[in-house]
Design a protein around this motif. Sequence first.
Motif, mmCIF file in Angstrom:
data_model
loop_
_atom_site.group_PDB
_atom_site.id
_atom_site.type_symbol
_atom_site.label_atom_id
_atom_site.label_comp_id
_atom_site.label_asym_id
_atom_site.label_seq_id
_atom_site.Cartn_x
_atom_site.Cartn_y
_atom_site.Cartn_z
ATOM 1 N N ALA A 150 0.830 -1.211 0.000
ATOM 2 C CA ALA A 150 0.000 0.000 0.000
ATOM 3 C C ALA A 150 0.864 1.259 0.000
ATOM 4 C CB ALA A 150 -0.928 -0.003 1.218
ATOM 5 N N PHE A 151 1.991 1.215 0.714
ATOM 6 C CA PHE A 151 2.913 2.357 0.798
ATOM 7 C C PHE A 151 3.579 2.612 -0.555
ATOM 8 C CE2 PHE A 151 7.190 4.060 1.967
ATOM 9 C CZ PHE A 151 6.772 5.264 2.530
ATOM 10 N N ARG A 152 4.038 1.534 -1.201
ATOM 11 C CA ARG A 152 4.675 1.680 -2.518
ATOM 12 C C ARG A 152 3.696 2.209 -3.561
ATOM 13 N NH1 ARG A 152 7.828 -4.146 -2.527
ATOM 14 N NH2 ARG A 152 9.783 -3.456 -1.543
ATOM 15 N N ILE A 156 -1.282 4.967 0.944
ATOM 16 C CA ILE A 156 -1.137 5.562 2.280
ATOM 17 C C ILE A 156 0.207 6.287 2.324
ATOM 18 C CG2 ILE A 156 -2.661 4.057 3.616
ATOM 19 C CD1 ILE A 156 0.841 3.096 3.870
ATOM 20 N N ASN A 157 0.365 7.192 3.301
ATOM 21 C CA ASN A 157 1.604 7.974 3.403
ATOM 22 C C ASN A 157 2.562 7.460 4.471
ATOM 23 O OD1 ASN A 157 0.610 9.740 1.459
ATOM 24 N ND2 ASN A 157 -0.374 11.046 2.993
ATOM 25 N N ARG A 158 2.051 6.572 5.337
ATOM 26 C CA ARG A 158 2.862 6.198 6.491
ATOM 27 C C ARG A 158 2.520 4.785 6.952
ATOM 28 N NH1 ARG A 158 2.254 9.869 11.789
ATOM 29 N NH2 ARG A 158 0.140 9.668 11.003
ATOM 30 N N GLY A 251 -7.721 6.966 11.793
ATOM 31 C CA GLY A 251 -8.067 8.202 11.097
ATOM 32 C C GLY A 251 -8.622 7.917 9.703
ATOM 33 N N PHE A 252 -8.796 8.975 8.917
ATOM 34 C CA PHE A 252 -9.346 8.845 7.565
ATOM 35 C C PHE A 252 -8.318 8.213 6.624
ATOM 36 C CE2 PHE A 252 -11.879 12.338 9.372
ATOM 37 C CZ PHE A 252 -13.154 11.827 9.159
ATOM 38 N N ASN A 253 -8.840 7.422 5.679
ATOM 39 C CA ASN A 253 -8.016 6.739 4.670
ATOM 40 C C ASN A 253 -6.907 5.900 5.321
ATOM 41 O OD1 ASN A 253 -7.266 6.070 1.978
ATOM 42 N ND2 ASN A 253 -5.573 7.517 2.110
ATOM 43 N N SER A 254 -7.238 5.226 6.405
ATOM 44 C CA SER A 254 -6.266 4.360 7.090
ATOM 45 C C SER A 254 -6.792 2.940 7.179
ATOM 46 C CB SER A 254 -5.977 4.894 8.495
ATOM 47 O OG SER A 254 -5.226 6.078 8.433
ATOM 48 N N LYS A 255 -5.851 2.017 7.357
ATOM 49 C CA LYS A 255 -6.191 0.612 7.613
ATOM 50 C C LYS A 255 -5.516 0.186 8.901
ATOM 51 C CE LYS A 255 -7.116 -1.766 3.226
ATOM 52 N NZ LYS A 255 -8.419 -2.349 3.518
#
Length: 321
Positions: A150-152, A156-158, A251-255
Amino acid sequence: MFEQIINVDRMEQAVSLFGSFDENIRLIEKEFSVTVISRGSEIKVTGDAENVQKGVRAINGLLTLINRGESLSDQNVRYVLTLVNEGNEDKLEHMAADCVCITAKGKPVKPKTLGQKKYIETIKKNTVTFGIGPAGTGKTYLAVAMAVTAFRAKEINRIVLTRPAVEAGEKLGFLPGDLQQKVDPYLRPLYDALFDMLGAENFQKHQERGDIEVAPLAYMRGRTLDDSFIILDEAQNTTPEQMKMFLTRLGFNSKMVVTGDVTQIDLPDGKRSGLKEAVRILKNIEDIGTVRFNEKDVVRHRLVQDIIKAYEKQEEERGKK
């Protein structure tokens, strides 16, 4: 005596199938009481009719894995034999097609059992996933692989990885160094998985930027984690209060992926496990999934499966008494 012949397209398939010193075929012969002989492009299986059918299905299942580029090991050969005994070997083809992530060394990370495949699908489908099962089932490793994917893909950003710093019969205070150095040994399995996926240099670079955070659970208090993939490992050692605190960081847009083994709770006597309570309380909430692994999903040494079975049997006998 009954016999059946399987035709193999290429000689290298037969070489992979038999394994070094014919170890793979010996497992099939022992499991189903059959004899397997290779002659050129033909493999002949002889024995009782029912056993021959099972032996042939096992060989075809292993050939499916070989054709998918899988290298056969003691673990996946034994798993195919288990699937044949359950009549589920037809599901192998779909399982072998999935690639979750490519490691820093170019090795594909794939689900090795049906339980692992279900786990990956559940993580893709839900915002919060609970992965519960014994050691060696790939709960943490696959969750980290999904996070890196997901990061690549910049979904997501983190990546945030965390564990409760609960002592398994040892005391934190006796370890040398400051607080971070004291808790690092508890976080080591998470570091190891990230090193594998990203390589040590890449991991260091992302950690310095703040893209990847590996920290004890206590560090999560008071935060809201947006655009993040958050993994809580060893969650059986959280208290209900800690688990509620962690889950409400979403938070929003998180898994979120929460992993643990409810048979290895190291909390002091009388303390309830937050993992057990959370699964019970949240079981009917949409977008929260739970996957339970068993000893068949163990992808470590064969003895790990036997050890888990022995302990489960002991627990059952205690329960009866």
